[in-house]
Scaffold this motif. Structure first.
Motif, PDB file in Angstrom:
ATOM      1  N   LEU A  82       0.819  -1.203   0.000  1.00  0.00           N
ATOM      2  CA  LEU A  82       0.000   0.000   0.000  1.00  0.00           C
ATOM      3  C   LEU A  82       0.861   1.265   0.000  1.00  0.00           C
ATOM      4  O   LEU A  82       0.482   2.292  -0.562  1.00  0.00           O
ATOM      5  CB  LEU A  82      -0.931  -0.012   1.212  1.00  0.00           C
ATOM      6  N   ASP A  83       2.031   1.197   0.617  1.00  0.00           N
ATOM      7  CA  ASP A  83       2.967   2.319   0.561  1.00  0.00           C
ATOM      8  C   ASP A  83       3.389   2.586  -0.877  1.00  0.00           C
ATOM      9  O   ASP A  83       3.529   3.741  -1.300  1.00  0.00           O
ATOM     10  CB  ASP A  83       4.219   2.021   1.403  1.00  0.00           C
ATOM     11  N   LEU A  84       3.610   1.517  -1.621  1.00  0.00           N
ATOM     12  CA  LEU A  84       4.032   1.651  -3.013  1.00  0.00           C
ATOM     13  C   LEU A  84       2.911   2.238  -3.868  1.00  0.00           C
ATOM     14  O   LEU A  84       3.165   3.043  -4.773  1.00  0.00           O
ATOM     15  CB  LEU A  84       4.459   0.293  -3.573  1.00  0.00           C
ATOM     16  N   ALA A  92       2.705   9.828 -10.094  1.00  0.00           N
ATOM     17  CA  ALA A  92       2.183   9.491 -11.430  1.00  0.00           C
ATOM     18  C   ALA A  92       3.082   8.466 -12.133  1.00  0.00           C
ATOM     19  O   ALA A  92       3.523   8.666 -13.265  1.00  0.00           O
ATOM     20  CB  ALA A  92       2.032  10.747 -12.288  1.00  0.00           C
ATOM     21  N   MET A  93       3.354   7.360 -11.436  1.00  0.00           N
ATOM     22  CA  MET A  93       4.165   6.292 -12.004  1.00  0.00           C
ATOM     23  C   MET A  93       3.497   4.958 -11.719  1.00  0.00           C
ATOM     24  O   MET A  93       2.468   4.902 -11.054  1.00  0.00           O
ATOM     25  CB  MET A  93       5.579   6.321 -11.420  1.00  0.00           C
ATOM     26  N   THR A  94       4.055   3.887 -12.241  1.00  0.00           N
ATOM     27  CA  THR A  94       3.493   2.571 -11.960  1.00  0.00           C
ATOM     28  C   THR A  94       3.941   2.104 -10.575  1.00  0.00           C
ATOM     29  O   THR A  94       4.909   2.628 -10.004  1.00  0.00           O
ATOM     30  CB  THR A  94       3.944   1.538 -12.996  1.00  0.00           C
ATOM     31  N   GLN A 118       0.664  -6.547 -10.866  1.00  0.00           N
ATOM     32  CA  GLN A 118       0.540  -5.410  -9.955  1.00  0.00           C
ATOM     33  C   GLN A 118       1.568  -4.330 -10.271  1.00  0.00           C
ATOM     34  O   GLN A 118       1.296  -3.134 -10.109  1.00  0.00           O
ATOM     35  CB  GLN A 118       0.695  -5.883  -8.508  1.00  0.00           C
ATOM     36  N   ALA A 119       2.733  -4.741 -10.736  1.00  0.00           N
ATOM     37  CA  ALA A 119       3.789  -3.772 -11.053  1.00  0.00           C
ATOM     38  C   ALA A 119       3.375  -2.825 -12.174  1.00  0.00           C
ATOM     39  O   ALA A 119       3.863  -1.698 -12.255  1.00  0.00           O
ATOM     40  CB  ALA A 119       5.073  -4.500 -11.438  1.00  0.00           C
ATOM     41  N   LEU A 159     -21.634   3.933  -8.044  1.00  0.00           N
ATOM     42  CA  LEU A 159     -20.702   3.441  -7.025  1.00  0.00           C
ATOM     43  C   LEU A 159     -20.094   2.103  -7.426  1.00  0.00           C
ATOM     44  O   LEU A 159     -18.919   1.837  -7.164  1.00  0.00           O
ATOM     45  CB  LEU A 159     -21.422   3.315  -5.680  1.00  0.00           C
ATOM     46  N   GLY A 160     -20.878   1.241  -8.088  1.00  0.00           N
ATOM     47  CA  GLY A 160     -20.357  -0.062  -8.510  1.00  0.00           C
ATOM     48  C   GLY A 160     -19.187   0.069  -9.460  1.00  0.00           C
ATOM     49  O   GLY A 160     -18.163  -0.617  -9.325  1.00  0.00           O
ATOM     50  N   ALA A 161     -19.310   0.979 -10.446  1.00  0.00           N
ATOM     51  CA  ALA A 161     -18.235   1.185 -11.419  1.00  0.00           C
ATOM     52  C   ALA A 161     -16.991   1.747 -10.741  1.00  0.00           C
ATOM     53  O   ALA A 161     -15.855   1.374 -11.081  1.00  0.00           O
ATOM     54  CB  ALA A 161     -18.704   2.125 -12.523  1.00  0.00           C
ATOM     55  N   CYS A 162     -17.192   2.630  -9.776  1.00  0.00           N
ATOM     56  CA  CYS A 162     -16.052   3.209  -9.051  1.00  0.00           C
ATOM     57  C   CYS A 162     -15.312   2.129  -8.265  1.00  0.00           C
ATOM     58  O   CYS A 162     -14.081   2.077  -8.260  1.00  0.00           O
ATOM     59  CB  CYS A 162     -16.549   4.308  -8.118  1.00  0.00           C
ATOM     60  N   LEU A 163     -16.065   1.246  -7.613  1.00  0.00           N
ATOM     61  CA  LEU A 163     -15.443   0.167  -6.847  1.00  0.00           C
ATOM     62  C   LEU A 163     -14.679  -0.800  -7.745  1.00  0.00           C
ATOM     63  O   LEU A 163     -13.652  -1.344  -7.356  1.00  0.00           O
ATOM     64  CB  LEU A 163     -16.501  -0.584  -6.040  1.00  0.00           C
ATOM     65  N   ARG A 164     -15.195  -1.002  -8.964  1.00  0.00           N
ATOM     66  CA  ARG A 164     -14.470  -1.873  -9.896  1.00  0.00           C
ATOM     67  C   ARG A 164     -13.136  -1.255 -10.301  1.00  0.00           C
ATOM     68  O   ARG A 164     -12.144  -1.960 -10.503  1.00  0.00           O
ATOM     69  CB  ARG A 164     -15.328  -2.173 -11.123  1.00  0.00           C
ATOM     70  N   LEU A 165     -13.091   0.073 -10.425  1.00  0.00           N
ATOM     71  CA  LEU A 165     -11.822   0.742 -10.722  1.00  0.00           C
ATOM     72  C   LEU A 165     -10.815   0.526  -9.585  1.00  0.00           C
ATOM     73  O   LEU A 165      -9.603   0.447  -9.826  1.00  0.00           O
ATOM     74  CB  LEU A 165     -12.041   2.246 -10.918  1.00  0.00           C
ATOM     75  N   LEU A 166     -11.324   0.433  -8.376  1.00  0.00           N
ATOM     76  CA  LEU A 166     -10.460   0.282  -7.207  1.00  0.00           C
ATOM     77  C   LEU A 166     -10.117  -1.174  -6.904  1.00  0.00           C
ATOM     78  O   LEU A 166      -9.230  -1.445  -6.100  1.00  0.00           O
ATOM     79  CB  LEU A 166     -11.135   0.905  -5.981  1.00  0.00           C
ATOM     80  N   ARG A 167     -10.829  -2.102  -7.538  1.00  0.00           N
ATOM     81  CA  ARG A 167     -10.687  -3.527  -7.221  1.00  0.00           C
ATOM     82  C   ARG A 167      -9.234  -4.014  -7.257  1.00  0.00           C
ATOM     83  O   ARG A 167      -8.807  -4.750  -6.353  1.00  0.00           O
ATOM     84  CB  ARG A 167     -11.543  -4.361  -8.165  1.00  0.00           C
ATOM     85  N   PRO A 168      -8.406  -3.656  -8.267  1.00  0.00           N
ATOM     86  CA  PRO A 168      -7.034  -4.175  -8.300  1.00  0.00           C
ATOM     87  C   PRO A 168      -6.198  -3.779  -7.087  1.00  0.00           C
ATOM     88  O   PRO A 168      -5.216  -4.446  -6.763  1.00  0.00           O
ATOM     89  CB  PRO A 168      -6.457  -3.556  -9.582  1.00  0.00           C
ATOM     90  N   TYR A 169      -6.603  -2.697  -6.415  1.00  0.00           N
ATOM     91  CA  TYR A 169      -5.810  -2.212  -5.285  1.00  0.00           C
ATOM     92  C   TYR A 169      -6.224  -2.851  -3.966  1.00  0.00           C
ATOM     93  O   TYR A 169      -5.528  -2.702  -2.966  1.00  0.00           O
ATOM     94  CB  TYR A 169      -5.916  -0.681  -5.205  1.00  0.00           C
ATOM     95  N   ARG A 170      -7.355  -3.567  -3.970  1.00  0.00           N
ATOM     96  CA  ARG A 170      -7.777  -4.269  -2.755  1.00  0.00           C
ATOM     97  C   ARG A 170      -6.733  -5.306  -2.357  1.00  0.00           C
ATOM     98  O   ARG A 170      -6.379  -5.449  -1.189  1.00  0.00           O
ATOM     99  CB  ARG A 170      -9.141  -4.928  -2.966  1.00  0.00           C
ATOM    100  N   GLU A 171      -6.221  -6.054  -3.348  1.00  0.00           N
ATOM    101  CA  GLU A 171      -5.209  -7.076  -3.064  1.00  0.00           C
ATOM    102  C   GLU A 171      -3.878  -6.460  -2.644  1.00  0.00           C
ATOM    103  O   GLU A 171      -3.031  -7.147  -2.073  1.00  0.00           O
ATOM    104  CB  GLU A 171      -5.004  -7.964  -4.296  1.00  0.00           C
TER     105      GLU A 171
END
Length: 237
Positions: A82-84, A92-94, A118-119, A159-171
């Motif tokens: 999460l720090d990364l 504004a980088m990967t 994830q990288a 809200l559903g679409a917004c949560l899907r955008l955030l989904r990769p960051y949950r892990e």
């Protein structure tokens, strides 16, 4: 009395007033209510990673000032995924580029491993609004429901679409509630939701009976109407 740090192996610096003031500005968190607060070691290490360039061939005065701080701002714990994510969003980088930046600036620091997929993630600005401060303990959904809903509102998304955008960051550790994304595709956050989901300009995660009555009164709704609206933001089992 005070506890002094161990100076073994640390350089002996001689700072002029300008240098000292610049470092103080970098390492002070300013809040419009709580005033100025000095950053702890972990947060200071994050600031160094954000603002200093890892390349040793740069001699810009600002970069040199911050680079001189590196030995004194060693992280107290490993850099978490999460720090990364936070560092990547700010710069504004990967996420992979953020991890390499940390390893360049702090070669001996422990940095959590990430997958190749994830990288490649490039977090957008809104991700930082949901990340707890580096000085915090275990990540939790302390941002509150309106933090997520306000992002959806500003992006004109359900809200559903917004949560899907955030989904990769949950892990990667982003503290999101267990909501059914598909069931929220028809939920479009509105300014009225801010009244229900905030207290004293702070997003909340819990609503009590009196909060329900107060929110209904502020919006001119019935308590039942208010309860139905809030039920859409209740995490699923």
């Amino acid at each position: 009395m005070i506890e002094r740090p161990d100076m073994t192996g640390l350089p002996d610096l001689h700072l002029d007033t300008e240098h000292a003031d610049a470092l103080s500005a970098h390492l002070t968190l300013r809040h419009f209510r709580r005033g100025a607060q000095a950053l702890g070691r972990q947060a200071a290490a994050h600031v160094v990673c954000q603002r200093v360039d890892g390349r040793a061939d740069l001699d810009d005065r600002r970069t040199a000032r911050l680079r001189s701080l590196i030995p004194f701002a060693q992280p107290e714990r490993p850099f978490a995924k999460l720090d990364l994510v936070h560092l990547a969003a700010v710069l504004a980088m990967t996420v992979g580029e953020a991890r390499e930046r940390v390893r360049t600036i702090y070669p001996r620091a422990e940095v959590e491993a990430i997958t190749a997929e994830q990288a490649l993630l490039r977090p957008q600005w809104f991700v930082t609004e949901l990340i707890p401060a580096p000085e915090g303990a275990e990540p939790r959904w302390e941002a509150g429901a309106w933090k997520v809903a306000s992002i959806a509102y500003r992006m004109s998304l359900p809200l559903g679409a917004c949560l899907r955008l955030l989904r990769p960051y949950r892990e990667l550790g982003l503290p999101l509630p267990p909501l059914d994304e598909d069931a929220l595709d028809d939920l479009h956050p509105q300014p009225s939701d801010e009244v229900l989901l905030t207290r004293h300009d702070t997003s909340i995660s819990w609503v009590g009976p009196l909060d329900l009555v107060q929110g209904a009164g502020q919006l001119g709704w019935t308590v039942a109407e208010t309860h139905r609206r809030l039920s859409r933001y209740t995490p699923s089992d």
